[in-house]
Design a protein around this motif. Structure first.
Motif, PDB file in Angstrom:
ATOM      1  N   SER A  92     -21.027  -3.581  -4.104  1.00 24.13           N
ATOM      2  CA  SER A  92     -21.962  -2.904  -3.329  1.00 24.13           C
ATOM      3  C   SER A  92     -21.602  -1.860  -2.583  1.00 24.13           C
ATOM      4  O   SER A  92     -22.128  -0.919  -2.113  1.00 24.13           O
ATOM      5  CB  SER A  92     -22.692  -4.091  -2.450  1.00 24.13           C
ATOM      6  OG  SER A  92     -21.698  -4.731  -1.443  1.00 24.13           O
ATOM      7  N   ALA A  99     -21.113   0.974  -4.731  1.00 21.69           N
ATOM      8  CA  ALA A  99     -22.353   1.551  -5.155  1.00 21.69           C
ATOM      9  C   ALA A  99     -22.893   2.341  -3.793  1.00 21.69           C
ATOM     10  O   ALA A  99     -23.530   3.400  -4.285  1.00 21.69           O
ATOM     11  CB  ALA A  99     -23.318   0.385  -5.447  1.00 21.69           C
ATOM     12  N   ALA A 100     -22.597   1.804  -3.017  1.00 20.45           N
ATOM     13  CA  ALA A 100     -23.087   2.512  -1.789  1.00 20.45           C
ATOM     14  C   ALA A 100     -22.219   3.968  -1.640  1.00 20.45           C
ATOM     15  O   ALA A 100     -22.955   5.024  -1.113  1.00 20.45           O
ATOM     16  CB  ALA A 100     -22.694   1.933  -0.201  1.00 20.45           C
ATOM     17  N   GLN A 101     -20.901   3.929  -2.115  1.00 20.65           N
ATOM     18  CA  GLN A 101     -20.237   5.078  -1.900  1.00 20.65           C
ATOM     19  C   GLN A 101     -20.777   6.006  -2.936  1.00 20.65           C
ATOM     20  O   GLN A 101     -20.709   7.354  -2.679  1.00 20.65           O
ATOM     21  CB  GLN A 101     -18.800   4.763  -2.004  1.00 20.65           C
ATOM     22  CG  GLN A 101     -18.085   4.074  -0.790  1.00 20.65           C
ATOM     23  CD  GLN A 101     -16.607   3.671  -1.350  1.00 20.65           C
ATOM     24  OE1 GLN A 101     -16.275   3.511  -2.588  1.00 20.65           O
ATOM     25  NE2 GLN A 101     -15.883   3.394  -0.222  1.00 20.65           N
ATOM     26  N   THR A 102     -20.967   5.546  -4.156  1.00 18.47           N
ATOM     27  CA  THR A 102     -21.494   6.410  -5.238  1.00 18.47           C
ATOM     28  C   THR A 102     -22.633   7.186  -4.844  1.00 18.47           C
ATOM     29  O   THR A 102     -22.997   8.231  -5.106  1.00 18.47           O
ATOM     30  CB  THR A 102     -21.484   5.334  -6.516  1.00 18.47           C
ATOM     31  OG1 THR A 102     -20.098   5.019  -6.775  1.00 18.47           O
ATOM     32  CG2 THR A 102     -22.090   6.089  -7.752  1.00 18.47           C
ATOM     33  N   ALA A 103     -23.664   6.308  -4.169  1.00 22.75           N
ATOM     34  CA  ALA A 103     -24.788   6.803  -3.728  1.00 22.75           C
ATOM     35  C   ALA A 103     -24.655   8.079  -2.704  1.00 22.75           C
ATOM     36  O   ALA A 103     -25.467   8.997  -2.649  1.00 22.75           O
ATOM     37  CB  ALA A 103     -25.975   5.791  -3.079  1.00 22.75           C
ATOM     38  N   ASP A 104     -23.681   7.910  -1.850  1.00 21.32           N
ATOM     39  CA  ASP A 104     -23.403   8.609  -0.965  1.00 21.32           C
ATOM     40  C   ASP A 104     -23.005  10.136  -1.616  1.00 21.32           C
ATOM     41  O   ASP A 104     -23.418  11.225  -1.260  1.00 21.32           O
ATOM     42  CB  ASP A 104     -22.323   8.145   0.256  1.00 21.32           C
ATOM     43  CG  ASP A 104     -23.038   7.475   1.079  1.00 21.32           C
ATOM     44  OD1 ASP A 104     -24.294   7.265   1.219  1.00 21.32           O
ATOM     45  OD2 ASP A 104     -22.072   6.570   1.592  1.00 21.32           O
ATOM     46  N   GLN A 105     -22.066   9.798  -2.587  1.00 22.82           N
ATOM     47  CA  GLN A 105     -21.517  10.942  -3.436  1.00 22.82           C
ATOM     48  C   GLN A 105     -22.609  11.738  -4.254  1.00 22.82           C
ATOM     49  O   GLN A 105     -22.641  12.945  -4.150  1.00 22.82           O
ATOM     50  CB  GLN A 105     -20.348  10.335  -4.279  1.00 22.82           C
ATOM     51  CG  GLN A 105     -19.257  10.007  -3.600  1.00 22.82           C
ATOM     52  CD  GLN A 105     -18.280   9.370  -4.536  1.00 22.82           C
ATOM     53  OE1 GLN A 105     -18.478   8.999  -5.483  1.00 22.82           O
ATOM     54  NE2 GLN A 105     -16.929   8.943  -3.943  1.00 22.82           N
ATOM     55  N   VAL A 106     -23.557  10.998  -4.671  1.00 25.17           N
ATOM     56  CA  VAL A 106     -24.694  11.507  -5.375  1.00 25.17           C
ATOM     57  C   VAL A 106     -25.284  12.374  -4.492  1.00 25.17           C
ATOM     58  O   VAL A 106     -25.827  13.450  -5.039  1.00 25.17           O
ATOM     59  CB  VAL A 106     -25.507  10.398  -6.393  1.00 25.17           C
ATOM     60  CG1 VAL A 106     -26.689  11.161  -6.905  1.00 25.17           C
ATOM     61  CG2 VAL A 106     -24.550   9.932  -7.354  1.00 25.17           C
ATOM     62  N   GLU A 107     -25.731  11.922  -3.363  1.00 22.24           N
ATOM     63  CA  GLU A 107     -26.569  12.635  -2.394  1.00 22.24           C
ATOM     64  C   GLU A 107     -25.866  13.702  -1.780  1.00 22.24           C
ATOM     65  O   GLU A 107     -26.423  14.701  -1.889  1.00 22.24           O
ATOM     66  CB  GLU A 107     -26.744  11.618  -1.295  1.00 22.24           C
ATOM     67  CG  GLU A 107     -27.737  12.297  -0.369  1.00 22.24           C
ATOM     68  CD  GLU A 107     -29.290  12.593  -0.679  1.00 22.24           C
ATOM     69  OE1 GLU A 107     -29.653  13.161   0.273  1.00 22.24           O
ATOM     70  OE2 GLU A 107     -29.534  12.012  -1.477  1.00 22.24           O
ATOM     71  N   GLN A 164     -23.555  15.522  -3.433  1.00 23.09           N
ATOM     72  CA  GLN A 164     -23.655  16.635  -4.730  1.00 23.09           C
ATOM     73  C   GLN A 164     -24.946  17.186  -4.823  1.00 23.09           C
ATOM     74  O   GLN A 164     -25.065  18.273  -4.854  1.00 23.09           O
ATOM     75  CB  GLN A 164     -23.140  15.879  -6.031  1.00 23.09           C
ATOM     76  CG  GLN A 164     -21.751  15.479  -5.850  1.00 23.09           C
ATOM     77  CD  GLN A 164     -21.458  14.612  -7.071  1.00 23.09           C
ATOM     78  OE1 GLN A 164     -22.349  14.343  -7.883  1.00 23.09           O
ATOM     79  NE2 GLN A 164     -20.109  14.321  -7.271  1.00 23.09           N
TER      80      GLN A 164
END
Length: 362
Positions: free
Chosen positions: A25, A28-36, A38
Motif C-alpha cells: 500500500s 502503491a501510494a508512492q506510485t500514485a504520487d509519481q504518476v500524479e 508526471q
C-alpha cells in the motif's frame, strides 16, 4: 524459557508480516504520487506549447487544457535596464549568463525556462547596482524571471534604420509600477512581454518611435531613440510570490511569424498567458538565442540570494530540429539582460532529441 523465547520469536515474525503486508500500500501510494507528478509535469509542458484562442489574457487550471479568457491588467510601468552599451551584454553572477544557441540555419519559436533543482534557497532581495544608477524595485522577494531574445538587426519593425536592433523580453515580475506616470506599486505578481526597438530612427530628423512605443530616451551608441512598450499583464498572484516558491515556477516565451507572441507562466496547478501580434518586433524572423534566469526586479537591479543557495537552470527550446543546441559559454560574454543575480555560474550541458535544451548550475 523456551516458551518465552518462542513467544518472542512469534511476536517478531508476526510484526514482520504486518510490516510486509503494509508495504504494497505504501508503494502503491508512492506510485500514485509519481504518476500524479508526471501527469502534472506533462500538463505544464502542454500549456506552454498550447496556443491561446486569440490575443489577450488567459488562464487554465490543472488538469484542464482549455485556455479561458480573463481580464488583463494595464500594461505595467516596468522597465528593464538596457545592457551595457559597450558590448550590449551584462553579467550574471561571476560571469556573463549562459545562452542557448539554435543550430546553424535554425530559428527558435519558443524557449521554456525552469529550475529542476532548488537547494537551500531561503531569502532573496533586489538591490540597486551602482553601474545602473541604483534603480529597480528593491526589497525582499522582489525579483523577475526573464526569457530574453538575442538582438535582431534585420527586423522589419526597424523600418530600415541602420543600426537598429529588435529585442524582446518575456517577464514575470513579483511587483510592478501601476503605470509609467505613477510610482505606486501593484503588489501583484504578473507576466507580460516587454518590446524594444533599440537605436530606432535618427535624432537629426523628425523620426519618432512607432505607434504604441514609448520614447525611452536617446540611444547611448547611435543616433536613434530606444523605443519600448509592454503588453497588458496577466495577474498570477495577488501578492509577491516568495522566492521559496521558485521550484514551482516555469516561464516560456514564444514567437510565430505572422502569428502571435506569447508569454506563459505555470505556477503549481495554475497556468497564465498573455498574447499579442508578433509584428511589434518581428522577432520570430531572427530569434537564434535565448537566455533564462532569475534576476533583480527591473532597472538593472540584482537579485541577492542567501549564502549557500544553489539552482540548476534548464532552458528547453523549439527550433524545428532534434539537434542539440549550443551552450554559449560565459567567456563569450553572451546574455542580453540588464539585471543580475549574485550566484556563481557552474557548468552547462546541451541535450538534443525531442526536447532540445541546455542545463546549467549556479
Amino acid at each position: 524459557m523456551k516458551f518465552e523465547v518462542r513467544s518472542i520469536i512469534q511476536i517478531a515474525v508476526v510484526a514482520s508480516l504486518v510490516s510486509v503486508a503494509g508495504l504494497p500500500s505504501v508503494l502503491a501510494a508512492q506510485t500514485a504520487d509519481q504518476v500524479e507528478a508526471q501527469a502534472h509535469e506533462s500538463w505544464s509542458g502542454t500549456m506552454h506549447h498550447l496556443s491561446a484562442p486569440g490575443n489577450g489574457c488567459f488562464h487554465a487550471s490543472y488538469p484542464s487544457t482549455q485556455w479561458q479568457a480573463i481580464e488583463c491588467s494595464e500594461a505595467p510601468g516596468y522597465r528593464s535596464a538596457l545592457p551595457k552599451p559597450t558590448k550590449r551584454e551584462q553579467t550574471v553572477g561571476n560571469g556573463s549568463d549562459y545562452v542557448v544557441q539554435a543550430p546553424s540555419g535554425s530559428l527558435l519559436s519558443s524557449a521554456l525556462g525552469s529550475f529542476p533543482t532548488v537547494t537551500d534557497v531561503k531569502t532573496e532581495k533586489s538591490v540597486g547596482v551602482a553601474a545602473f544608477g541604483g534603480g529597480g524595485i528593491l526589497g525582499s522577494n522582489e525579483y523577475t524571471l526573464q526569457v530574453n531574445t538575442n538582438f535582431y538587426p534585420h527586423s522589419a519593425a526597424c523600418a530600415g534604420f541602420s543600426g537598429c536592433f529588435a529585442w524582446q523580453q518575456y517577464v514575470m515580475s513579483t511587483n510592478t509600477p501601476v503605470s509609467l506616470t505613477s510610482n505606486r506599486l501593484t503588489g501583484k505578481t504578473e507576466v507580460f512581454i516587454e518590446y524594444w526597438l533599440i537605436n530606432y530612427g535618427s535624432r537629426s530628423g523628425s523620426n519618432v518611435c512607432p505607434s504604441g512605443f514609448i520614447d525611452g530616451g536617446a540611444d547611448e551608441t547611435g543616433p536613434g531613440e530606444d523605443c519600448v512598450q509592454n503588453t497588458p499583464a496577466v495577474v498570477i498572484a495577488n501578492g509577491q510570490l516568495p522566492i521559496t516558491d521558485l521550484a514551482e515556477l516555469t516561464l516560456s516565451g514564444s514567437a510565430t511569424k505572422n502569428g502571435t507572441d506569447k508569454a506563459t507562466v505555470t505556477f503549481g496547478t495554475e497556468a497564465f498567458t498573455a498574447t499579442v501580434n508578433d509584428s511589434l518586433t518581428d522577432i520570430a524572423s531572427g530569434w537564434t538565442q535565448a537566455e533564462f534566469n532569475v534576476l533583480g526586479n527591473a532597472g538593472g537591479s540584482e537579485a541577492q540570494f542567501n549564502s549557500g543557495a544553489s539552482l540548476s537552470v534548464k532552458v528547453a527550446v523549439t527550433d524545428g530540429s532534434t539537434t542539440a543546441p549550443t551552450c554559449v559559454s560565459p567567456s563569450a560574454e553572451d546574455g542580453t539582460t540588464g539585471e543580475t543575480n549574485n550566484l556563481k555560474l557552474g557548468t552547462c550541458t546541451a541535450t538534443g532529441g525531442s526536447a532540445p535544451s541546455i542545463l546549467f548550475t549556479e
